[in-house]
Design an enzyme around this catalytic site. Structure first.
Site, short mmCIF file in Angstrom:
data_model
loop_
_atom_site.label_atom_id
_atom_site.label_comp_id
_atom_site.label_asym_id
_atom_site.label_seq_id
_atom_site.Cartn_x
_atom_site.Cartn_y
_atom_site.Cartn_z
N GLY A 1 0.74 -1.30 0.03
CA GLY A 1 0.06 -0.04 0.02
C GLY A 1 1.02 0.77 0.03
N LEU B 1 0.41 3.56 -2.51
CA LEU B 1 1.32 3.50 -3.46
C LEU B 1 1.42 4.47 -4.13
CD1 LEU B 1 -1.70 1.64 -4.62
CD2 LEU B 1 0.48 0.51 -4.09
N LYS C 1 4.18 6.31 -7.18
CA LYS C 1 3.89 5.98 -8.88
C LYS C 1 4.60 5.16 -9.75
CE LYS C 1 3.31 10.65 -10.87
NZ LYS C 1 4.02 12.30 -10.86
N HIS D 1 4.89 2.03 -8.21
CA HIS D 1 3.89 0.90 -7.66
C HIS D 1 2.56 1.09 -9.34
CE1 HIS D 1 4.37 1.38 -3.69
NE2 HIS D 1 4.63 0.26 -4.16
N GLN E 1 7.19 -9.48 8.03
CA GLN E 1 8.67 -9.38 7.43
C GLN E 1 9.30 -7.67 8.11
OE1 GLN E 1 6.82 -8.61 3.38
NE2 GLN E 1 8.13 -6.66 3.05
N LYS F 1 14.41 -1.94 -7.15
CA LYS F 1 14.54 -0.79 -6.93
C LYS F 1 15.08 -2.05 -4.62
CE LYS F 1 12.42 1.06 -3.01
NZ LYS F 1 12.14 0.51 -2.41
N LEU G 1 12.09 6.18 -5.98
CA LEU G 1 10.34 6.12 -4.97
C LEU G 1 10.19 4.87 -4.10
CD1 LEU G 1 7.97 7.19 -7.89
CD2 LEU G 1 8.51 8.31 -5.77
#
Length: 282
Positions: free
Chosen positions: A31, A33, A35, A37, A61, A151, A186
């Site tokens: 979630g 979210l 750009k 994503h 995690q 990333k 991002l």
């Protein structure tokens, strides 16, 4: 837009899609979210006949409980953002019990050493949590293809190994890192950065780009030392680690070898916010 909280609802929709022989693209997210994503979802839409996006902040995690508590949760705005791409997306936004049942715990995975490098050194149990939640989500969604950003390059390699270990029929697609104009990768965590931290954080990518530029002429030891110097006198950013590693097994190196692909990996704290990035070197 179909937004489901129950796994049975998703499994029913997915079963219907498979009966129609439709390909399913899957984008698992936590979630908040952005750009980056949306770029993953757009690629899933372009390459498949149906798309599922999961929005689930996975507790297993997080080795830092404070980070889990503070992780942004913005389901309504996430759904609105997804609707700008398509109203046919299936959104799965479950509570932990829908994924884990009565006991929220991780499996113990052997990812052939991938889990012990870099992030694994600083976040014990993290990749067991990643592997466990994706095993459950892949079982529920039964996707044809699943999309992950580079990333989290180490995570991408872990996911590919997970699919191999579990013998799952899903193709894992890695997608380029999406960046701010400043170069900052991002991340949902960027929303927690204050003005000063946002101003300083482009140093991370600037440093990686210089390492890439110098990789052909300088030694690994010299590059590592130079990176440390870039953060020593910065009063906003604190370097947690910088490593140059082989792409094949993610093991850090002391010296370069011919015909081997390498990437540089970095983790930096801006206050309590942990930022990671990486770059291909050759």
């Amino acid at each position: 837009m179909r937004v489901y909280e129950k796994r049975l609802d998703v499994e029913k929709d997915v079963a219907d899609l498979h009966k129609q022989n439709k390909s399913i693209g899957f984008v698992p997210t936590m979630g908040a979210l952005h750009k980056g994503h949306l770029a993953l979802v757009k690629k899933a839409i372009d390459q498949n006949q149906a798309v599922v996006v999961s929005i689930f902040v996975n507790p297993t995690q997080f080795n830092n409980s404070e980070d889990l508590i503070k992780y942004p949760r913005t389901l309504d705005s996430d759904v609105t953002l997804l609707s700008t791409l398509s109203n046919d997306i299936i959104v799965f936004a479950p509570e932990p019990k829908e994924i884990y049942g009565s006991k929220t715990s991780s499996f113990d995975y052997d990812f052939k050493g991938l889990e012990h490098e870099m992030e694994g050194k600083f976040r014990p149990g993290h990749f067991d949590g990643v592997g466990t939640v994706l095993k459950h989500l892949f079982t529920i969604v039964s996707p044809t293809k699943a999309y992950f950003g580079e990333k989290d390059f180490q995570q991408l390699q872990i996911v590919k190994k997970l699919v191999e270990i579990e013998n799952m029929a899903v193709e894992i697609i890695g997608c380029p890192i999406y960046r701010e104009e400043s170069g900052l990768a991002l991340s949902s965590r960027n929303k927690r950065l204050n003005k000063k931290q946002l101003q300083e954080s482009p140093l991370i990518y600037k440093t990686l780009k210089q390492v890439k530029n110098d990789f052909g002429t300088k030694s690994v030891i010299d590059l590592t030392s130079w990176v440390s110097e870039q953060f020593e006198n910065n009063d906003v950013l604190v370097l947690e680690y910088f490593e140059i590693a082989k792409v094949s097994d993610l093991r850090s190196i002391k010296r370069k070898r011919k015909n081997t692909k390498y990437r540089a990996f970095i983790a930096v704290f801006a206050g309590e916010v942990r930022l990671i990035d990486n770059i291909a070197l050759n």
